[in-house]
Design a protein around this motif. Structure first.
Motif, PDB file in Angstrom:
ATOM      1  N   ASP A   1      46.303  25.723  38.638  1.00 29.07           N
ATOM      2  CA  ASP A   1      46.908  25.916  39.962  1.00 29.07           C
ATOM      3  C   ASP A   1      48.390  26.248  39.896  1.00 29.07           C
ATOM      4  N   THR A   2      48.883  26.662  38.722  1.00 32.69           N
ATOM      5  CA  THR A   2      50.296  27.017  38.582  1.00 32.69           C
ATOM      6  C   THR A   2      50.640  28.190  39.500  1.00 32.69           C
ATOM      7  N   PHE A   3      51.714  28.027  40.268  1.00 31.38           N
ATOM      8  CA  PHE A   3      52.230  29.119  41.090  1.00 31.38           C
ATOM      9  C   PHE A   3      53.274  29.872  40.281  1.00 31.38           C
ATOM     10  N   ILE A   4      53.086  31.180  40.162  1.00 36.92           N
ATOM     11  CA  ILE A   4      54.037  32.028  39.445  1.00 36.92           C
ATOM     12  C   ILE A   4      54.424  33.198  40.339  1.00 36.92           C
ATOM     13  N   ASP A   5      55.700  33.403  40.524  1.00 37.40           N
ATOM     14  CA  ASP A   5      56.234  34.636  41.115  1.00 37.40           C
ATOM     15  C   ASP A   5      57.624  34.818  40.536  1.00 37.40           C
TER      16      ASP A   5
ATOM     17  N   ALA B   1      55.920  49.426  26.224  1.00 41.88           N
ATOM     18  CA  ALA B   1      56.932  49.579  25.175  1.00 41.88           C
ATOM     19  C   ALA B   1      58.297  49.063  25.650  1.00 41.88           C
ATOM     20  N   GLY B   2      59.299  49.346  24.824  1.00 39.49           N
ATOM     21  CA  GLY B   2      60.613  48.747  25.028  1.00 39.49           C
ATOM     22  C   GLY B   2      61.387  49.229  26.233  1.00 39.49           C
ATOM     23  N   GLU B   3      60.933  50.322  26.884  1.00 40.62           N
ATOM     24  CA  GLU B   3      61.639  50.775  28.090  1.00 40.62           C
ATOM     25  C   GLU B   3      61.615  49.707  29.186  1.00 40.62           C
ATOM     26  N   CYS B   4      60.640  48.814  29.096  1.00 42.62           N
ATOM     27  CA  CYS B   4      60.516  47.726  30.081  1.00 42.62           C
ATOM     28  C   CYS B   4      60.775  46.395  29.382  1.00 42.62           C
ATOM     29  N   PRO B   5      62.015  45.881  29.413  1.00 39.53           N
ATOM     30  CA  PRO B   5      62.305  44.599  28.779  1.00 39.53           C
ATOM     31  C   PRO B   5      61.948  43.390  29.649  1.00 39.53           C
ATOM     32  N   TRP B   6      61.434  43.659  30.850  1.00 35.78           N
ATOM     33  CA  TRP B   6      61.103  42.596  31.802  1.00 35.78           C
ATOM     34  C   TRP B   6      59.661  42.751  32.264  1.00 35.78           C
ATOM     35  N   VAL B   7      59.100  41.636  32.749  1.00 36.03           N
ATOM     36  CA  VAL B   7      57.801  41.691  33.401  1.00 36.03           C
ATOM     37  C   VAL B   7      57.774  40.649  34.513  1.00 36.03           C
ATOM     38  N   GLN B   8      57.362  41.074  35.696  1.00 37.42           N
ATOM     39  CA  GLN B   8      57.144  40.164  36.824  1.00 37.42           C
ATOM     40  C   GLN B   8      55.677  39.753  36.822  1.00 37.42           C
ATOM     41  N   VAL B   9      55.425  38.467  36.981  1.00 38.40           N
ATOM     42  CA  VAL B   9      54.065  37.948  37.046  1.00 38.40           C
ATOM     43  C   VAL B   9      53.930  37.151  38.336  1.00 38.40           C
ATOM     44  N   HIS B  10      52.833  37.403  39.066  1.00 35.95           N
ATOM     45  CA  HIS B  10      52.626  36.723  40.352  1.00 35.95           C
ATOM     46  C   HIS B  10      51.156  36.364  40.488  1.00 35.95           C
ATOM     47  N   THR B  11      50.904  35.122  40.872  1.00 39.42           N
ATOM     48  CA  THR B  11      49.536  34.623  41.005  1.00 39.42           C
ATOM     49  C   THR B  11      48.885  35.013  42.325  1.00 39.42           C
ATOM     50  N   ALA B  12      49.559  35.817  43.126  1.00 36.96           N
ATOM     51  CA  ALA B  12      48.980  36.406  44.346  1.00 36.96           C
ATOM     52  C   ALA B  12      48.465  35.355  45.315  1.00 36.96           C
ATOM     53  N   ASP B  13      49.286  34.338  45.542  1.00 37.76           N
ATOM     54  CA  ASP B  13      48.927  33.285  46.496  1.00 37.76           C
ATOM     55  C   ASP B  13      49.004  33.826  47.920  1.00 37.76           C
ATOM     56  N   GLN B  14      47.947  33.616  48.689  1.00 44.34           N
ATOM     57  CA  GLN B  14      47.880  34.079  50.068  1.00 44.34           C
ATOM     58  C   GLN B  14      47.267  32.988  50.950  1.00 44.34           C
ATOM     59  N   PRO B  15      47.713  32.883  52.202  1.00 42.26           N
ATOM     60  CA  PRO B  15      47.138  31.870  53.101  1.00 42.26           C
ATOM     61  C   PRO B  15      45.688  32.136  53.473  1.00 42.26           C
ATOM     62  N   GLU B  16      45.265  33.406  53.410  1.00 40.95           N
ATOM     63  CA  GLU B  16      43.883  33.752  53.732  1.00 40.95           C
ATOM     64  C   GLU B  16      42.992  33.481  52.522  1.00 40.95           C
ATOM     65  N   PRO B  17      42.046  32.553  52.602  1.00 43.75           N
ATOM     66  CA  PRO B  17      41.253  32.159  51.438  1.00 43.75           C
ATOM     67  C   PRO B  17      40.527  33.306  50.750  1.00 43.75           C
ATOM     68  N   SER B  18      40.080  34.301  51.508  1.00 41.41           N
ATOM     69  CA  SER B  18      39.278  35.367  50.913  1.00 41.41           C
ATOM     70  C   SER B  18      40.074  36.239  49.942  1.00 41.41           C
ATOM     71  N   ILE B  19      41.405  36.245  50.049  1.00 44.87           N
ATOM     72  CA  ILE B  19      42.227  37.065  49.161  1.00 44.87           C
ATOM     73  C   ILE B  19      43.210  36.231  48.354  1.00 44.87           C
ATOM     74  N   ASP B  20      43.083  34.910  48.410  1.00 43.48           N
ATOM     75  CA  ASP B  20      44.015  34.032  47.706  1.00 43.48           C
ATOM     76  C   ASP B  20      43.715  34.015  46.209  1.00 43.48           C
ATOM     77  N   ARG B  21      44.698  34.383  45.386  1.00 44.74           N
ATOM     78  CA  ARG B  21      44.636  34.274  43.930  1.00 44.74           C
ATOM     79  C   ARG B  21      43.410  34.996  43.357  1.00 44.74           C
TER      80      ARG B  21
END
Length: 313
Positions: free
Chosen positions: A218-222, A253-273
């Motif tokens: 249940d870890t929240f990541i954004d 590759a190295g052009e992208c030194p960053w990455v965003q990660v998101h667990t896609a938490d939503q209040p609507e159960p049908s599309i949550d995570r």
């Protein structure tokens, strides 16, 4: 009089690529990967051709990924105000390219090249052309984006994709994540404003340490991550798998030194995570203000990045 006007789907012109068990559907609005399957198994959260694309699924994010805080920044000594496109947090979100209608340059059964232009406008007085190439083969779907400053003044620039990866049955909580990142950019809890870069193994941040694969639960990541461990070819790879070991990988590759990660938490159960957003970025959130890893394109200069989504059997 009958209506003889043919109507395109809301997501734009549709393109299908097929090769080696993969099928990719690309929508022209935002050069979005609308669906990607391997032998009929979803590798990303799809959306319907007649949908207004939800949550930036599969879109190209440019000329900045993530957020510009309050939509304000100063570049070349001039303060700029972007439109606020994330009203709930008061930021300018994910750039200006995601609703552009890209046109075809070349197309085969395995390869598609499309292009569009970000025109100069209030808040971003620059003209930048984008070429997006999709190539499908046994190694998966490779996307390559090339940006060129077609204007007469220097332009700040960053880019990222926005796929929501799907390991298989279940939801984010059920899947195992391997994220080879040593640093995390901490943010404020409500508005996600960047604070500072910290080690993921600090005592209060170990929940974000996925260098050793483990279940997300249940870890929240954004958050944005950096200091990425890479292979001998310079690629960083995020893997999302089911308990049975199958799943999906995203490598870049190295052009992208960053990455965003998101667990896609939503209040609507049908599309949550229901998928894990994994977004390799050329720069971190709010780079227009911090300047960290920000590309500055001089007139006529180009910059680019690429990434590949591949099935894990």
């Amino acid at each position: 009089m009958g209506n003889s006007v043919s109507r395109r789907p809301l997501s734009g012109t549709q393109f299908v690529l097929e090769a080696n068990g993969y099928t990719a559907s690309i929508a022209s609005i935002g050069a979005s990967i609308r669906s990607l399957q391997y032998h009929g198994r979803n590798l990303i959260v799809p959306f319907d051709a007649e949908q207004v694309r939800p949550f930036f699924r599969g879109a190209i994010l440019a000329p900045w990924p993530n957020r510009v805080v309050d939509g304000r920044y100063t570049f070349g000594g001039v303060e700029q105000q972007l439109s606020i496109t994330e009203p709930s947090r008061g930021h300018a979100l994910h750039g200006l390219a995601s609703w552009l209608d890209f046109t075809v340059v070349r197309q085969t059964t395995r390869r598609l090249v499309v292009e569009a232009t970000i025109e100069a406008q209030p808040g971003y007085p620059h003209r930048v052309t984008l070429e997006v190439a999709f190539a499908l083969d046994a190694g998966g779907l490779r996307t390559t984006v090339t940006a060129m400053n077609a204007g007469s003044n220097a332009a700040p620039f960053g880019i990222a994709p926005h796929p929501y990866l799907v390991a298989g049955d279940g939801r984010v909580n059920d899947w195992t994540l391997e994220l080879p990142a040593r640093k995390i950019l901490t943010v404020t809890p409500e508005r996600l404003i960047p604070l500072r870069l910290r080690d993921v193994d600090e005592s209060d941040l170990t929940e974000f340490d996925f260098r050793a694969p483990r279940t997300i639960n249940d870890t929240f990541i954004d958050h944005a991550f950096t200091r990425l461990d890479r292979d001998d070819e310079g690629n960083a790879t995020v893997r999302v798998t089911t308990s049975g070991g199958s799943g999906v990988a995203l490598a870049w590759a190295g052009e992208c030194p960053w990455v965003q990660v998101h667990t896609a938490d939503q209040p609507e159960p049908s599309i949550d995570r229901i998928g894990l957003a994994v977004e390799p970025m050329t720069c971190p959130p709010d780079a227009f203000n911090s300047g960290v890893n920000l590309n500055v394109l001089q007139p006529g200069d180009s910059a680019g990045a690429s990434w590949t989504i591949q099935a894990i059997d």
